[in-house]
Each structure stands twice: as structure tokens, then as C-alpha cells.
Design a protein around this motif. Structure first.
Motif, PDB file in Angstrom:
ATOM      1  N   ARG A  63     -16.095  69.732  88.614  1.00 58.84           N
ATOM      2  CA  ARG A  63     -14.777  69.834  87.982  1.00 58.84           C
ATOM      3  C   ARG A  63     -14.131  71.173  88.318  1.00 58.84           C
ATOM      4  NH1 ARG A  63     -14.569  67.467  81.853  1.00 58.84           N
ATOM      5  NH2 ARG A  63     -15.212  65.336  82.291  1.00 58.84           N
ATOM      6  N   SER A  67     -10.809  71.897  90.659  1.00 60.70           N
ATOM      7  CA  SER A  67      -9.631  72.580  90.125  1.00 60.70           C
ATOM      8  C   SER A  67      -9.222  73.749  91.018  1.00 60.70           C
ATOM      9  CB  SER A  67      -9.907  73.073  88.700  1.00 60.70           C
ATOM     10  OG  SER A  67     -10.853  74.117  88.693  1.00 60.70           O
ATOM     11  N   ASN A 332      -5.814  74.685  91.090  1.00 59.11           N
ATOM     12  CA  ASN A 332      -5.004  73.699  90.392  1.00 59.11           C
ATOM     13  C   ASN A 332      -5.358  73.723  88.906  1.00 59.11           C
ATOM     14  OD1 ASN A 332      -3.482  71.543  89.597  1.00 59.11           O
ATOM     15  ND2 ASN A 332      -4.799  70.000  90.530  1.00 59.11           N
ATOM     16  N   THR A 333      -4.858  74.710  88.182  1.00 63.64           N
ATOM     17  CA  THR A 333      -5.265  74.897  86.789  1.00 63.64           C
ATOM     18  C   THR A 333      -4.645  73.879  85.854  1.00 63.64           C
ATOM     19  OG1 THR A 333      -3.458  76.483  86.540  1.00 63.64           O
ATOM     20  CG2 THR A 333      -5.615  77.361  87.078  1.00 63.64           C
ATOM     21  N   THR A 335      -4.830  70.777  85.891  1.00 62.38           N
ATOM     22  CA  THR A 335      -5.674  69.607  85.654  1.00 62.38           C
ATOM     23  C   THR A 335      -6.881  69.931  84.785  1.00 62.38           C
ATOM     24  OG1 THR A 335      -6.981  70.029  87.639  1.00 62.38           O
ATOM     25  CG2 THR A 335      -5.023  68.657  87.891  1.00 62.38           C
ATOM     26  N   ILE A 336      -6.997  71.200  84.363  1.00 61.18           N
ATOM     27  CA  ILE A 336      -8.183  71.595  83.595  1.00 61.18           C
ATOM     28  C   ILE A 336      -7.852  71.656  82.115  1.00 61.18           C
ATOM     29  CG2 ILE A 336     -10.106  73.199  83.543  1.00 61.18           C
ATOM     30  CD1 ILE A 336      -9.031  74.506  86.003  1.00 61.18           C
ATOM     31  N   GLU A 341     -11.821  74.739  81.225  1.00 62.12           N
ATOM     32  CA  GLU A 341     -11.402  75.999  81.824  1.00 62.12           C
ATOM     33  C   GLU A 341     -12.256  77.147  81.313  1.00 62.12           C
ATOM     34  OE1 GLU A 341      -7.322  77.009  81.133  1.00 62.12           O
ATOM     35  OE2 GLU A 341      -7.174  77.951  83.103  1.00 62.12           O
TER      36      GLU A 341
END
Length: 520
Positions: A63, A67, A332-333, A335-336, A341
Motif C-alpha cells: 500500500r 502510494s 500519491n497521498t 489515495t491513503i 498514512e
């Protein structure tokens, strides 16, 4: 009598159909089941697919990787998965072009995956993956290898396996699959926070000292050969990926027990040699155990990383992925989710793509340090052997045209304590061509070839201010090669320039000047 037999046959057919129906609602390993069915259902185009045992499910935070890289990954590892099952799962899906990963297949490998499992617990754990394997000659070969005939019903059917607790198991399966779906799980076992207890720490004392000795012990170990059957399992994956032009990376995740189990050191040496001969990338992260600053608190048991260890090991493996596949960091923050995160691996302070000139290179027991100067506005790095008593080099994989003359060139300069530079084009081991260059005198010290290479030649061109372009020619007989280079010692034979030396020499080079091309 015929009527009786007919009724019995009808009853058996109905019973099998009923059991098959119930099997859909009774799953042994929901995490693996959901991930593997995501692959079969092709929910998305996957860039990376991870395979292996629990070291795969517990070591790679896909994951976080996704990201940062803007990719999609899936982990289809399962607990204690034997390599014969890994290979069969691979063959079950890889011929379907729609299911192949776009970037790379990541295969976890360890000595434990090649043991003959003889305990009931290990045999039981294999059933989770076997539930997803298609019926084939391989399936029944695995069945025969691990189980007695009286075990077959429970191997073939989870309903039979869990018949004593079927209602509870069906309810548990439903609830876990619902949670996994809501959490958008991709097969990775997230956020294990348990730390190694004191009793187990006492079983493995002097961890830092053992980790410091490990790289040398592996380098000096005598490789022991796997059985031909087990070697073929690995080569089946390698050869199929080569046939499909699919990148495959084999990796051994960090594990405390591996540092202590000396009987397995020869295994790692053998795997390293086997995969290098096939021009396949192999990474043993245990050789970087101290570099990753891993300690007892980073493991949940003597085998598996916890979430703290994953955060430490993640950036190094992320860097390997970017180098091997030339993927830039995207970060790609959006989508977290906040929880993900918080527990994700740290994003490198200096983005990987800022050193784009290094993305084509892997380091094998050499250090790369940025220098204070440039060559024609391009970054210059100092390459030095991290240890003198082991083989050491830089390596970069390149596509080639079989039967054609190629050349490789690189801009280099003598180092602070060394003026000898080795360069190699390597096909399938032992086929290769080597040259050694004297960067003090600006001459070619020697050229050597082995195997099916022909038309070998080397030349050196002065670029001024001590810089040289070193070029090596050779006609290759494969569709991909490894370009290998590094500092060497004048006492070594040309064909063995990467071998152990008496000193840890260094040279300067410009990574972005690497050129590998067909000669017209």
C-alpha cells in the motif's frame, strides 16, 4: 443391484455438489483467498505481484509502495507456502496476458520453502494455498508428496477440513472477508505491532554482531546444490518470465533466524549464483541488516518484521524497485487513508527520481557516494568497495539482440587510491567478455572472453582532465545481458577482475554516461 448402485452414485454426486457449494463459504486463509481471487477477477491492472510465504505477506507494505510510486500491487503469499505451490500458482495465472504484472513479479525465497514439510501444522498451512490451485498433474504430485491417502478428503475440501466447527467457520469467513473488502486489502498483513519478547531475544544474543558477520559468512560459504527437482521449480519461473519478457525479482526478506542458521548459508550462496547465471536480480536484505538499523524491537517473532521493521526496510526495497523498473516517485497521498498514512513507510526526504542517473544500477558490496564536482554538468559518483575480501561490482541489466555485435561505454576517472577499472558484458553464465582499463596511463590492460562471446575488443578515449570513455565490444548470444563494472586491482586476472582484492579501491564515474547499443 444396478438400481442400488445407481442410487449410491446419485447420492455421491449430490454429496460432492453440496460440499462444493459449502466450500465457497468456508475459507481457511481469508487474506490469501481474497487476494488471489482479486487477481483472477482482474479487478485492476496490477503493476507488481508478490508471491511467497509469510515473509512476503509480512515484509512488503505494498500500500505504501503504491502510494509513493502511483502503482497497483497485489500480494498473493500465504503462511509457510512451499515453493512447489508457489510455482504452481504462478503457472496457473501467468499465461493469461491480462493477469500478468505490468512491471515486475516479486518472488520471496528462503531455505524454509524447500524443506520437506513433515509436521501436521506445516501440512495444514499448505491447504490454504492448495484450495486455490487448479487441478493438474502438479496438484496431485504435491498432494502425494505431503499427504497420506486418508488426508485427501480434508485437503480437497475445507468443508470436510472444518466439519466439526462448520457454522462458526462460515460465519468467521463471512465476517473477515467483509472486513478485508472494506479495508481494500491487497494481501499484505498490515500493522503487526507486537515486539519480540525477552525469552526469544535470549535465544538469539549478539544480534548486531551476527548481522555484521553475515555478509562475509555468505560470501565465504560453500554453495550447496538444491535437488534437481527444486532447482527446476525456480528455473521454471525464471524461464517462463524470460519467455514472456516479464521482469522477475527474487528477494529474501530480513529475518533474525536466518542470521544464525549457518547450515543454510550455502543455500543463499547457491541461490545467488544460480540467479546471477540467469541474469535475474536477487536481493538478500539480510546482508543489509545493520545498514537498515534493524533490531529486536523491529520483529514480532524470530522470523517476521513488525510494522516498525517494515518502516525501516521499506525505503531500501522501494529504491530497488525504482532502479529495476525505472519508475519515478509520484507520492500519491490522496489515495491513503489517515491510518495507512500514519503506519506507512517514510517517504524519502530526497525523492528517488532526483538521482535518475542511478536508477539503472544495482550495487553489490560497493558504496556509491556523490562527489563534490561534476563532469560536463552531470553528476559524478565515487564507487568504492565496501569490503576488500569479497567480490564487488555495479550491475545494470540491458536488452540486447541475439547474434549481434554490441558495445558498452562509460565515462570514468581514477580514484583516490586506485586507477584500475573493470568492465564486463555478461550473457547467460559463464558467457561473458571482460576488459580492465588503466586510468592512470590511459591504456587497456587486457581483454578476455569466455563462452559464446566473439569479436571481443576494448578501447579507451581521453576526454581531458583525467577523464576517459572506456568502451568494450562483444557479439552476444542472448536477448538480455548484464553490464558489470567497478574498481579492481592490477594483481587480478582480467576475467576475474571483480574478485576479492587486498585493498578497498575506488574510482569516479558518471552514471548517466552509460551507453549500451548495437554496433551497425
Amino acid at each position: 443391484m444396478l438400481k442400488l448402485y445407481s442410487k449410491a452414485l446419485i447420492f455421491i454426486i449430490i454429496a460432492i455438489a453440496f460440499i462444493g457449494f459449502i466450500d465457497r463459504f468456508c475459507v481457511q486463509d481469508e487474506l490469501f483467498h481474497q487476494a488471489y481471487n482479486k487477481l483472477k477477477d482482474k479487478e485492476v491492472d496490477y503493476d507488481f505481484i508478490y508471491m511467497g510465504n509469510s515473509l512476503s505477506t509480512r515484509s512488503f507494505d505494498t500500500r505504501s509502495f503504491d502510494s509513493i510510486l502511483g502503482t497497483n500491487s497485489l500480494n498473493i503469499g500465504s503462511s509457510a507456502q512451499h515453493f512447489s505451490i508457489t510455482r504452481r500458482l504462478f503457472l496457473d495465472f501467468i499465461d493469461n496476458e491480462d493477469l500478468q504484472p505490468n512491471k515486475a513479479l516479486i518472488v520471496g525465497i528462503s531455505p524454509w520453502q524447500f524443506k520437506d514439510y513433515d509436521t501436521e501444522r506445516l501440512k495444514f498451512l499448505q491447504m490454504a494455498a492448495l484450495d486455490e490451485v487448479k487441478f493438474s498433474a502438479d496438484y496431485f504430485k504435491i498432494l502425494k508428496k505431503f499427504y497420506s491417502i486418508e488426508d485427501y478428503p480434508k485437503v480437497l475440501s475445507p468443508t470436510v477440513r472444518f466439519h466439526n466447527e462448520l457454522p462458526e467457520n462460515i460465519e468467521q469467513t463471512h465476517n473477515r472477508l467483509k472486513v478485508l473488502k472494506a479495508g481494500k486489502s491487497n494481501g499484505f498483513e498490515l500493522f503487526v505491532s507486537t515486539k519480540l519478547n525477552q525469552e526469544k531475544r535470549n535465544l538469539r544474543k549478539n544480534l548486531k554482531g551476527m548481522a555484521a558477520q553475515y555478509p562475509t559468512q555468505i560470501a565465504n560459504a560453500k554453495a550447496y546444490k538444491l535437488s534437481q527437482e527444486y532447482e527446476n521449480l525456480i528455473l521454471d519461473i525464471v524461464n517462463k518470465c524470460s519467455e514472456l519478457n516479464l521482469k522477475v525479482i527474487f528477494v529474501t526478506a530480513p529475518s533474525i533466524n536466518m542470521l544464525y542458521e549457518k547450515n543454510d548459508f550455502g543455500f543463499f550462496k547457491y541461490i545467488e549464483n544460480l540467479l546471477m547465471a540467469q541474469n535475474v536480480t536477487y536481493v538478500n536484505l539480510n546482508t543489509s541488516f545493520n545498514e537498515l538499523n534493524l533490531d529486536y524491537d523491529d520483529f514480532s517473532d524470530l522470523v517476521h518484521l513488525n510494522k516498525f521493521g517494515i518502516k525501516k526496510a521499506g525505503p531500501m526495497f522501494l529504491d530497488i524497485l525504482t532502479k529495476e523498473t525505472n519508475i519515478p516517485v509520484v507520492i500519491n497521498t490522496e489515495t491513503i487513508k489517515p491510518q495507512i498514512e500514519k503506519d506507512s513507510i517514510p517517504i524519502p526526504a530526497k525523492p528517488v527520481q532526483s538521482t535518475i542517473s542511478l536508477t539503472h544500477w544495482n550495487t553489490i558490496r560497493v558504496n556509491l557516494e556523490p562527489s563534490e564536482f561534476q563532469h560536463q554538468n552531470q553528476e559524478v559518483y565515487k564507487v568504492s568497495r565496501s569490503v576488500a575480501d569479497q567480490t564487488a561490482y555495479l550491475i545494470s541489466k540491458r536488452e540486447s539482440l541475439k547474434g549481434e555485435l554490441h558495445k558498452v561505454s562509460l565515462v570514468v576517472k581514477k580514484g583516490d587510491n586506485n586507477s584500475n577499472f573493470g568492465l564486463r558484458i555478461q550473457g547467460v553464465y559463464p558467457n561473458r567478455v571482460d576488459a580492465v582499463f588503466n586510468l592512470d596511463k590511459g591504456i587497456v590492460d587486457g581483454v578476455s572472453k569466455n563462452g559464446d562471446f566473439t569479436n571481443e575488443k576494448a578501447q579507451i578515449e581521453s576526454l581531458g582532465d583525467g577523464w576517459f570513455r572506456c568502451t568494450l565490444f562483444g557479439k552476444v548470444q542472448s536477448n538480455s545481458v548484464n553490464v558489470i563494472c567497478g574498481p579492481t586491482d592490477k594483481s587480478l586476472e582480467v576475467i576475474r577482475w571483480e574478485a576479492p582484492t587486498h585493498t578497498s579501491g575506488n574510482i569516479y564515474f558518471v552514471p548517466n554516461t552509460l551507453r549500451f547499443e548495437k554496433v551497425n
